[in-house]
Scaffold this active site. Structure first.
Site, PDB file in Angstrom:
ATOM      1  N   HIS A 136       0.791  -1.232   0.000  1.00 21.13           N
ATOM      2  CA  HIS A 136       0.000   0.000   0.000  1.00 21.13           C
ATOM      3  C   HIS A 136       0.824   1.284   0.000  1.00 21.13           C
ATOM      4  O   HIS A 136       0.339   2.337  -0.439  1.00 21.13           O
ATOM      5  CB  HIS A 136      -0.921   0.011   1.218  1.00 21.13           C
ATOM      6  CG  HIS A 136      -2.183   0.801   1.018  1.00 21.13           C
ATOM      7  ND1 HIS A 136      -2.248   1.937   0.246  1.00 21.13           N
ATOM      8  CD2 HIS A 136      -3.438   0.611   1.491  1.00 21.13           C
ATOM      9  CE1 HIS A 136      -3.478   2.413   0.255  1.00 21.13           C
ATOM     10  NE2 HIS A 136      -4.220   1.642   1.000  1.00 21.13           N
ATOM     11  N   TYR A 158     -14.821   5.822   8.387  1.00 26.04           N
ATOM     12  CA  TYR A 158     -13.787   6.280   7.455  1.00 26.04           C
ATOM     13  C   TYR A 158     -14.213   5.906   6.042  1.00 26.04           C
ATOM     14  O   TYR A 158     -14.472   4.741   5.756  1.00 26.04           O
ATOM     15  CB  TYR A 158     -12.458   5.598   7.813  1.00 26.04           C
ATOM     16  CG  TYR A 158     -11.258   5.975   6.978  1.00 26.04           C
ATOM     17  CD1 TYR A 158     -10.216   6.705   7.540  1.00 26.04           C
ATOM     18  CD2 TYR A 158     -11.124   5.573   5.655  1.00 26.04           C
ATOM     19  CE1 TYR A 158      -9.087   7.035   6.808  1.00 26.04           C
ATOM     20  CE2 TYR A 158     -10.008   5.899   4.907  1.00 26.04           C
ATOM     21  CZ  TYR A 158      -8.987   6.629   5.485  1.00 26.04           C
ATOM     22  OH  TYR A 158      -7.875   6.945   4.756  1.00 26.04           O
ATOM     23  N   THR A 218      -4.862  10.653  -0.472  1.00 26.87           N
ATOM     24  CA  THR A 218      -6.229  10.451   0.008  1.00 26.87           C
ATOM     25  C   THR A 218      -6.586  11.431   1.113  1.00 26.87           C
ATOM     26  O   THR A 218      -5.729  12.066   1.714  1.00 26.87           O
ATOM     27  CB  THR A 218      -6.423   9.025   0.561  1.00 26.87           C
ATOM     28  OG1 THR A 218      -5.541   8.827   1.679  1.00 26.87           O
ATOM     29  CG2 THR A 218      -6.155   7.981  -0.511  1.00 26.87           C
TER      30      THR A 218
END
Length: 770
Positions: A473, A589, A602
């Site tokens: 990630h 979230y 993000t």
């Protein structure tokens, strides 16, 4: 050994008559072709660098400007208002040029300067235009006159045929919101989650921070925003991802699935051959910047493309305090794992990329290899699945020299990692629920030692020909990997195809050297460390519960008929489902992108709002009328859309507070407010996977499952969803088995029921809530 022979360009022996050289012409040929390939790649990158560097102008525009300047000079007109004459007088002092040469050189210098000035003006104008985000807040489907004029100007200054990185220098910087605005938005977001006493306490902490410490921290953050390209992204990458010391498997890595129903071939090696070739074609386009930048608003507004840069040839390198990302400019091989053995497979032969049938041949050679793993080799990748510090220590102690270093380099410097899995996975009609759940778990963790979790991504090809992806990630977010994945699936299915017997099209080539089996010398102490890491990873994997399900009662078609945003609809369904599941509201979230800004990643949309809670309570009140429930739904959906737009345009809450917290740590000052905010658990973590490339109207059989991730909180849920087409949505729900309060399958059923119940308010479907 054949591979050892191919690796040597020439051999020599010393004889009484002197040195006898025995040239290997094949090896020299390969060296020559490899050099040609490398220089071609350098030239393409150099050329693309020039094109991108002068965007939104083009290199040919330089010649046009020069012709215009020289033409006016020839006509005895001075376009420079005296500058050309000054340049001429300066050149005259050198005494080396004739008058005619001086005039030509002066014209070229002025024309070049004028061209550069035009480029800077156009680029700055485009950056100013892209800093405007009012279009985001226009009513859906209705553009204001101001927005239409703005779109025309953006297109005017955007040049022609932009390449992937063309807009990078024209993208605006991420703005730093005012501290008071962020604090007020934060208080509004937590109001429905606190009782009056808790909220008064938090309000006191927040206002004290906004008045005292906040402005001091904000000054440093403003300074960084002026100096750095993006004030968030580097700290986000380092502190959220690279400094995490726990396992990245499940906790950070995420996965992408294959087609839902479609199975192009059941031949494992053939599927690997076509898919690997398709991935390499994508990499070739990426190297040449032939991938088009993502544009919003009718191909008008560009998104940042920076995350594409580290897609290939990248590996996460463990460190005791912090990991690092190692990115190679190029890699000519992949690393492949099968039944405990590691192989290095070259991707080029005779100066060209291997064809699909040739890659299939290489994969089949690996599948047919019946050699046993060396001591410690089979479960070696468990080091990448466990805690980071033991892996960093093991890497330094046992893999920093000798054949272990050479083999580890072959993995870490590979273009990407491939696992030929000896299990059969994927959707089955006989057991649709369990098959998808097992499939998801296999992709996110497998056996905990048969995926290299540190690589930018691991391609997994199962025994029955189904496939998937496991992605690290830190280097990029899911939409970037999703873009690769959709392009690869489309290329494989629509362009490459298979023969009738399921093999890749084309012929084999026996001249290609066989894959090289990597060699290891792993001592017992290291093997013990591997086993300990494996124990940690297995405990984590066994605790993950997945429910991957296909919702086809309706899709975005019916939601749009209800005149609402599909994402807002799903998010409100998740709020209703979560309340029914847990009996309370939780901090939620939802990931939103900030790629309207340079190097943006993000931002968080806090989906649990006062409006969404009011809607949920109304839905659960049997005395309320459908009209009233619908009214509260509209208010909640509008609020969600507003928050999403704020997040996308740089006015979110969480990244700003995160960076203020980082500054406070650098200054060694404590903030009770920031400490409490950053420690709040996200018990409902959600993300939408965008559908970007595959056109399901033209190819409805290419339905995909999207992808998913593990739970963020020990007592919470992780929910990923992809809004596929007009009639379907795919959900991935994760939780931890060890938590008695959560159950992924129960929550999945609650989601499906909530979707149907909300749609029932619009009277667009009947008999769906049985």
């Amino acid at each position: 050994m054949a591979e050892a022979y191919q690796a040597v360009a020439f051999q020599f022996t010393v004889t009484p008559d002197g040195i006898d050289l025995r040239m290997s012409h094949e090896a020299l040929k390969q060296i020559y072709l490899s050099g040609v390939h490398s220089w071609k790649k350098k030239f393409i990158r150099f050329k693309n660098g020039i094109i991108t560097g002068v965007f939104p102008a083009s290199p040919s525009s330089w010649f046009i400007v020069l012709v215009g300047v020289m033409s006016t000079m020839y006509a005895k007109i001075d376009p420079s208002l005296g500058l050309i004459a000054k340049i001429n007088r300066t050149l005259d002092t050198t005494g080396y040029m004739s008058n005619q040469t001086q005039n030509i050189v002066s014209g070229i210098l002025f024309g070049t300067g004028l061209w550069v000035a035009l480029i800077v003006t156009m680029r700055y104008s485009l950056k100013m235009l892209l800093s405007y985000h009012g279009w985001m807040f226009d009513e859906h489907g209705k553009l204001s006159p101001g927005t239409r004029i703005w779109m025309t100007l953006v297109k005017l200054f955007s040049g022609r045929k932009p390449m992937l990185y063309s807009f990078q220098a024209s993208l605006p910087r991420l703005p730093v919101p005012a501290v008071k605005d962020t604090v007020n938005r934060y208080l509004e977001s937590v109001r429905p989650l606190m009782d009056d006493e808790e909220f008064r306490r938090m309000e006191g902490l927040a206002k004290d921070f906004a008045f005292n410490l906040g402005p001091r921290l904000q000054w440093y953050l403003k300074l960084k925003s002026w100096w750095a390209t993006n004030y968030v992204s580097d700290w986000w990458e380092e502190y959220v991802y690279l400094r995490g010391r726990g396992p990245i498997m499940v906790n950070s890595n995420y996965f992408a699935m294959d087609f839902l129903y479609l199975s192009p071939t059941t031949v494992q090696a053939a599927r690997a051959g076509n898919v690997i070739h398709a991935i390499l074609l994508y990499r070739k386009k990426l190297d040449r910047q032939e991938i088009k930048p993502i544009l919003l608003m009718g191909s008008t507004v560009p998104l940042c493309s920076a995350q594409w840069e580290r897609m290939f040839n990248t590996s996460r390198i463990p460190g005791e305090e912090s990991d690092t990302l190692q990115h190679m400019k190029d890699s000519k091989h992949i690393a492949v794992y099968h039944k405990g053995r590691y192989f290095k497979v070259w991707l080029y032969h005779d100066g060209r990329l291997l064809k699909p049938r040739e890659i299939e041949q290489q994969m089949q050679r690996i599948l047919d290899d019946d050699s046993e793993p060396q001591a410690g080799e089979e479960k070696l990748a468990a080091l990448t699945a466990g805690d980071r510090v033991p892996w960093a220590k093991a890497r330094q102690a046992y893999f920093s020299h000798g054949k272990n270093k050479q083999s580890l380099d072959a993995i870490e410097k590979a273009a990407f990692f491939v696992t030929l899995d000896d299990n059969e996975r994927g959707y089955t009609k006989e057991d649709p629920v369990r098959s998808l759940d097992v499939y998801a778990k296999s992709l996110i963790h497998g056996r905990c030692y048969d995926r290299w979790f540190d690589k930018s991504f691991t391609l997994i090809i199962f025994k029955n020909g189904r496939m998937g992806l496991n992605a690290e990630h830190s280097w990029a977010d899911a939409p970037i990997v999703g873009h690769l994945w959709e392009n690869v699936m489309a290329t494989e299915y629509l362009e490459l195809g298979y023969s009738e017997d399921g093999h890749c099209k084309g012929d084999t080539n026996q001249n290609i050297p066989v894959p090289t089996k990597l060699q290891w010398e792993i001592p017992e102490e290291c093997q013990e460390m591997i086993e300990r890491s494996l124990s940690t990873a297995v405990a984590l994997a066994d605790d993950v519960d997945f429910n991957s399900f296909y919702f086809n009662t309706f899709g975005k078609g019916l939601i749009k008929k209800a005149k609402t945003s599909p994402d807002a609809f799903v998010q409100l369904a998740l709020q209703l489902a979560h309340y029914r599941d847990m009996g309370k509201f939780s901090l939620t979230y939802e990931a939103s992108m900030t790629r309207l800004f340079r190097e943006g990643r993000t931002e968080t949309v806090r989906s649990c709002t006062v409006e969404s809670c009011n809607f949920v309570r109304t839905m659960e009140d049997p005395t309320e009328s459908n009209e009233n429930k619908l009214k509260f739904f509209r208010l909640a959906a509008a609020k969600h859309q507003h928050l999403y737009r704020l997040a996308m345009t740089g006015s979110g809450i969480d990244r700003h507070l995160f960076c203020l917290y980082v500054v406070s740590k650098y200054l060694a000052v404590d903030s009770p407010f920031l400490k409490e905010v950053l420690s709040e658990p996200w018990r409902l973590s959600t993300s939408q996977t965008p559908q970007q490339h595959i056109d399901l109207k033209k190819n409805p059989e290419m339905l995909s499952c999207g992808g998913g991730f593990g739970p963020v909180a020990d007592d919470g849920y992780g929910v990923s969803y992809i809004i596929l087409d007009e009639t379907s949505i795919h959900f991935h729900v994760s939780s931890k088995i060890s938590c008695s309060k959560t159950d992924s399958h129960r929550f999945g059923k609650n989601i499906a029921k909530a979707m149907v119940d909300i749609m029932g308010l619009f009277n667009l479907i009947k008999n769906c809530n049985k």
